[in-house]
Design a protein around this motif. Structure first.
Motif, mmCIF file in Angstrom:
data_model
loop_
_atom_site.group_PDB
_atom_site.id
_atom_site.type_symbol
_atom_site.label_atom_id
_atom_site.label_comp_id
_atom_site.label_asym_id
_atom_site.label_seq_id
_atom_site.Cartn_x
_atom_site.Cartn_y
_atom_site.Cartn_z
ATOM 1 N N ASP A 62 19.272 -64.041 92.632
ATOM 2 C CA ASP A 62 18.500 -63.056 92.425
ATOM 3 C C ASP A 62 17.637 -63.237 91.126
ATOM 4 O OD1 ASP A 62 18.837 -61.994 95.067
ATOM 5 O OD2 ASP A 62 20.412 -60.497 93.976
ATOM 6 N N ALA A 63 18.285 -63.481 90.140
ATOM 7 C CA ALA A 63 17.741 -63.642 88.605
ATOM 8 C C ALA A 63 16.745 -64.917 88.839
ATOM 9 C CB ALA A 63 18.824 -63.898 87.766
ATOM 10 N N PHE A 64 17.001 -65.550 89.340
ATOM 11 C CA PHE A 64 16.151 -66.946 89.505
ATOM 12 C C PHE A 64 14.567 -66.750 90.220
ATOM 13 C CE2 PHE A 64 14.807 -71.004 91.818
ATOM 14 C CZ PHE A 64 14.339 -71.659 90.725
ATOM 15 N N TYR A 65 15.100 -65.988 91.557
ATOM 16 C CA TYR A 65 13.841 -65.422 92.235
ATOM 17 C C TYR A 65 12.929 -64.576 91.243
ATOM 18 C CZ TYR A 65 11.638 -62.315 95.410
ATOM 19 O OH TYR A 65 10.547 -61.601 96.446
ATOM 20 N N PHE A 66 13.575 -63.593 90.551
ATOM 21 C CA PHE A 66 12.658 -62.625 89.886
ATOM 22 C C PHE A 66 12.056 -63.474 88.720
ATOM 23 C CE2 PHE A 66 12.453 -60.407 85.859
ATOM 24 C CZ PHE A 66 11.782 -59.363 86.208
ATOM 25 N N ASN A 67 12.776 -64.767 88.036
ATOM 26 C CA ASN A 67 11.957 -65.308 87.201
ATOM 27 C C ASN A 67 10.887 -66.025 87.700
ATOM 28 O OD1 ASN A 67 14.095 -64.511 85.515
ATOM 29 N ND2 ASN A 67 15.138 -66.384 85.489
ATOM 30 N N ILE A 68 10.967 -66.944 88.934
ATOM 31 C CA ILE A 68 9.917 -67.278 89.469
ATOM 32 C C ILE A 68 8.703 -66.458 89.905
ATOM 33 C CG2 ILE A 68 8.942 -68.590 91.740
ATOM 34 C CD1 ILE A 68 10.512 -70.401 89.582
ATOM 35 N N ILE A 69 8.897 -65.415 90.464
ATOM 36 C CA ILE A 69 7.997 -64.348 90.828
ATOM 37 C C ILE A 69 7.265 -63.699 89.470
ATOM 38 C CG2 ILE A 69 7.696 -62.007 91.764
ATOM 39 C CD1 ILE A 69 8.067 -64.331 93.797
ATOM 40 N N THR A 70 7.821 -63.518 88.203
ATOM 41 C CA THR A 70 7.446 -63.259 87.269
ATOM 42 C C THR A 70 6.519 -64.115 86.431
ATOM 43 O OG1 THR A 70 9.055 -61.402 86.760
ATOM 44 C CG2 THR A 70 7.778 -61.845 85.200
ATOM 45 N N LEU A 71 7.345 -65.471 86.265
ATOM 46 C CA LEU A 71 6.545 -66.435 85.733
ATOM 47 C C LEU A 71 5.101 -66.870 86.562
ATOM 48 C CD1 LEU A 71 9.528 -68.490 84.598
ATOM 49 C CD2 LEU A 71 7.705 -67.598 83.162
ATOM 50 N N SER A 72 5.188 -66.752 87.819
ATOM 51 C CA SER A 72 4.129 -67.176 88.484
ATOM 52 C C SER A 72 3.133 -66.059 88.645
ATOM 53 C CB SER A 72 4.387 -67.859 89.741
ATOM 54 O OG SER A 72 5.030 -66.773 90.674
ATOM 55 N N SER A 73 2.955 -64.939 88.315
ATOM 56 C CA SER A 73 2.508 -63.781 88.166
ATOM 57 C C SER A 73 2.201 -63.323 89.575
ATOM 58 C CB SER A 73 1.108 -64.238 87.561
ATOM 59 O OG SER A 73 1.025 -64.265 86.310
ATOM 60 N N VAL A 74 3.023 -63.439 90.488
ATOM 61 C CA VAL A 74 3.109 -62.910 91.973
ATOM 62 C C VAL A 74 3.604 -61.479 91.655
ATOM 63 C CG1 VAL A 74 3.957 -63.032 94.157
ATOM 64 C CG2 VAL A 74 3.300 -65.055 93.093
ATOM 65 N N GLY A 75 4.782 -61.161 91.307
ATOM 66 C CA GLY A 75 5.201 -59.932 91.016
ATOM 67 C C GLY A 75 5.146 -59.042 92.011
ATOM 68 N N TYR A 76 6.169 -59.315 93.250
ATOM 69 C CA TYR A 76 6.352 -58.646 94.141
ATOM 70 C C TYR A 76 6.543 -57.032 94.269
ATOM 71 C CZ TYR A 76 5.856 -62.832 97.193
ATOM 72 O OH TYR A 76 5.485 -63.826 97.720
ATOM 73 N N GLY A 77 7.652 -56.679 93.158
ATOM 74 C CA GLY A 77 7.529 -55.341 92.842
ATOM 75 C C GLY A 77 9.025 -54.754 93.306
ATOM 76 N N GLU A 78 9.687 -55.441 94.281
ATOM 77 C CA GLU A 78 10.828 -55.068 94.568
ATOM 78 C C GLU A 78 12.045 -55.093 93.664
ATOM 79 O OE1 GLU A 78 11.352 -59.382 95.803
ATOM 80 O OE2 GLU A 78 9.875 -57.816 95.261
ATOM 81 N N LEU A 79 11.868 -55.889 92.614
ATOM 82 C CA LEU A 79 12.563 -56.289 91.331
ATOM 83 C C LEU A 79 11.710 -55.798 90.234
ATOM 84 C CD1 LEU A 79 14.823 -59.466 92.027
ATOM 85 C CD2 LEU A 79 15.483 -57.298 92.467
ATOM 86 N N HIS A 80 12.221 -54.828 89.634
ATOM 87 C CA HIS A 80 11.401 -54.517 88.321
ATOM 88 C C HIS A 80 12.346 -53.653 87.387
ATOM 89 C CE1 HIS A 80 11.286 -50.831 90.865
ATOM 90 N NE2 HIS A 80 11.447 -50.109 89.767
ATOM 91 N N PRO A 81 12.020 -53.964 86.037
ATOM 92 C CA PRO A 81 12.698 -53.525 84.735
ATOM 93 C C PRO A 81 12.830 -52.113 84.656
ATOM 94 C CG PRO A 81 10.723 -54.249 84.032
ATOM 95 C CD PRO A 81 10.644 -54.622 85.445
ATOM 96 N N ILE A 82 14.044 -51.347 84.318
ATOM 97 C CA ILE A 82 13.875 -50.096 84.229
ATOM 98 C C ILE A 82 14.151 -49.457 82.908
ATOM 99 C CG2 ILE A 82 14.612 -49.444 86.385
ATOM 100 C CD1 ILE A 82 17.562 -49.336 85.742
ATOM 101 N N ASN A 83 14.404 -50.467 81.726
ATOM 102 C CA ASN A 83 14.694 -50.082 80.332
ATOM 103 C C ASN A 83 13.731 -51.075 79.697
ATOM 104 O OD1 ASN A 83 16.319 -52.138 80.267
ATOM 105 N ND2 ASN A 83 18.343 -51.007 80.387
ATOM 106 N N MET A 84 14.155 -50.563 78.162
ATOM 107 C CA MET A 84 13.473 -51.450 77.073
ATOM 108 C C MET A 84 13.708 -53.023 77.101
ATOM 109 S SD MET A 84 10.963 -51.401 74.803
ATOM 110 C CE MET A 84 10.932 -49.701 74.123
ATOM 111 N N ALA A 85 14.932 -53.398 77.395
ATOM 112 C CA ALA A 85 15.312 -54.793 77.445
ATOM 113 C C ALA A 85 14.855 -55.413 78.554
ATOM 114 C CB ALA A 85 16.883 -54.668 77.350
ATOM 115 N N GLY A 86 14.910 -55.021 79.469
ATOM 116 C CA GLY A 86 14.214 -55.472 80.835
ATOM 117 C C GLY A 86 12.656 -55.664 80.726
#
Length: 183
Positions: free
Chosen positions: A128-152
């Motif tokens: 799940d972390a790898f999936y989130f990383n690929i989606i974020t690094l490639s600027s796709v950003g589906y949105g089902e995983l997103h940060p909820i605090n400052m560290a994220g």
């Protein structure tokens, strides 16, 4: 153990349409330095991530900085030591995908250890972390995983900036290799 046992053939670089700008011996020495510096930077980022309880929010900032530093070091190493042979431009997209995957893997421990910084129940495994990383690094950003605090948010911002920088570098490499019309 001899030096040649570690590098029996550096000719694999030639098979991908690349050539060294320097002698093979010098390339081997620089590669060892490159390997240890990059490994050290990623190791420090993992230590910063693991020390999040004592460092707090700064652990994610430090870890992100060291991963970005590793990326810049890799690009500089390639720029100084390797060049693309004429009409062998097919490897540029492979380079883009390879480095994107390595960046995603480098961020996995940080994202997984900070899984409480993302939507509850969203990151339950390293995949799940790898999936989130690929989606974020490639600027796709589906949105089902997103940060909820400052560290994220800090992790996500650094990954988004690095992903955009990687795309710009990829496009500039590609455009630089296109033939120009002579006037």
């Amino acid at each position: 153990m001899s030096f040649k046992q570690y590098f029996p053939k550096i000719d694999i670089v030639k098979k991908f349409g690349l050539r060294a700008k320097i002698s093979t011996t010098e390339l081997k020495v620089r590669f060892f330095k490159f390997f240890f510096v990059t490994f050290g930077l990623i190791l420090v980022s993992l230590v910063c991530t693991a020390a999040k309880s004592s460092l707090g929010l700064y652990s994610q900032i430090l870890a992100s900085s060291f991963i970005i530093g590793s990326y810049i070091y890799i690009l500089n190493f390639l720029r100084e030591n390797i060049e693309i042979e004429e009409n062998k431009y097919w490897q540029i997209p492979l380079f883009y995908i390879f480095v994107l995957m390595m960046l995603a893997l480098a961020f996995v421990p940080m994202v997984y250890m900070a899984k409480e910084s993302f939507i509850i129940g969203g990151i339950t495994s390293e995949f799940d972390a790898f999936y989130f990383n690929i989606i974020t690094l490639s600027s796709v950003g589906y949105g089902e995983l997103h940060p909820i605090n400052m560290a994220g948010k800090i992790i996500s911002i650094s990954m988004a900036v690095l992903g955009s920088l990687h795309m710009i570098v990829f496009l500039s490499l590609l455009l630089d290799k296109l033939p120009r019309k002579s006037e």
